[in-house]
Design a protein around this motif. Structure first.
Motif, short mmCIF file in Angstrom:
data_model
loop_
_atom_site.label_atom_id
_atom_site.label_comp_id
_atom_site.label_asym_id
_atom_site.label_seq_id
_atom_site.Cartn_x
_atom_site.Cartn_y
_atom_site.Cartn_z
N LEU A 116 -5.45 19.57 11.97
CA LEU A 116 -4.43 19.75 10.99
C LEU A 116 -4.53 19.33 10.32
N GLN A 117 -4.95 19.88 9.25
CA GLN A 117 -4.51 19.44 7.69
C GLN A 117 -3.66 20.66 6.88
N SER A 118 -3.20 19.80 5.71
CA SER A 118 -2.56 20.43 4.61
C SER A 118 -2.95 20.78 3.41
N PHE A 119 -2.44 21.33 2.67
CA PHE A 119 -3.13 21.36 1.27
C PHE A 119 -2.07 21.88 -0.05
N TRP A 120 -1.54 21.34 -0.61
CA TRP A 120 -0.87 21.00 -1.73
C TRP A 120 -1.13 21.01 -2.91
N ARG A 121 -1.30 22.32 -3.66
CA ARG A 121 -2.37 22.16 -4.77
C ARG A 121 -1.79 21.62 -6.15
N ASN A 140 -5.81 14.58 -9.47
CA ASN A 140 -6.63 15.09 -10.20
C ASN A 140 -7.75 14.87 -11.38
N ALA A 141 -6.27 15.02 -11.83
CA ALA A 141 -6.81 15.96 -13.20
C ALA A 141 -7.15 14.72 -13.95
N ARG A 142 -8.48 15.14 -15.28
CA ARG A 142 -9.68 14.94 -15.81
C ARG A 142 -10.26 13.92 -14.64
N THR A 143 -10.29 14.16 -13.31
CA THR A 143 -11.65 13.45 -12.67
C THR A 143 -12.44 13.82 -12.64
N PHE A 151 -14.22 23.18 -11.08
CA PHE A 151 -14.69 23.88 -12.56
C PHE A 151 -16.29 24.36 -12.48
N GLU A 152 -16.97 23.43 -12.36
CA GLU A 152 -18.21 23.68 -12.00
C GLU A 152 -18.05 24.32 -10.61
#
Length: 161
Positions: free
Chosen positions: A83-88, A95-98, A105-106
């Motif tokens: 089970l896994q969750s993802f919260w955008r 992860n901003a600017r990492t 994005f690529e």
């Protein structure tokens, strides 16, 4: 049905609403899914979990029912289900600017360039037409286009005015 069709066009093998547990069970009797995406939660999560094959994954990314997930332990143990969750929003904040964000994005750009991702059908409108576009409700997807707005003769910055 429109949403189901759109999701299938994006690559889903099957799409079920919460009220379609019997259809889901029929599908799972003929197919063995190894990945399930859950955006509703509630009691129906148990049906979804029971359908997964060995070492399957259930990824939850929403809780539209506002009900807790019902998680039967037996399939998790006997089938080694994850089970896994993802919260955008959280992912974006973390992860901003990492490097990971740039890789994402690529990857997205590459998927668009190779046709792996496409935009859904939409209509571009000027912000001057937003009232009419919003009054039409959910008939179609609308993109408020800034460039179209700036080129609109009604724009106050237009040199012809």
């Amino acid at each position: 049905e429109v949403l189901k069709s759109e999701l299938k066009q994006l690559g889903a093998d099957a799409v079920f609403m919460n009220s379609e547990a019997s259809e889901m069970e029929r599908f799972c009797a003929e197919n063995i899914p190894y990945l399930a995406l859950n955006m509703v939660c509630g009691e129906e999560t148990a049906t979804l979990l029971n359908c997964l094959g060995n070492e399957g994954q259930l990824i939850t990314y929403g809780c539209m029912s506002m009900q807790p997930m019902v998680i039967p332990f037996r399939p998790m143990l006997s089938k080694d289900i994850t089970l896994q969750s993802f919260w955008r929003s959280r992912w974006t904040k973390q992860n901003a600017r990492t490097e990971q964000e740039w890789r994402m994005f690529e990857d997205i750009a590459r998927y668009f360039n190779t046709g792996g991702l496409t935009l859904p059908p939409l209509r571009r409108v000027s912000l001057f037409d937003c009232k009419a576009a919003l009054a039409e409700g959910n008939k179609e997807k609308v993109l408020f286009d800034v460039e179209m707005t700036l080129n609109d003769p009604r724009f106050i910055g237009d040199s012809e005015k």
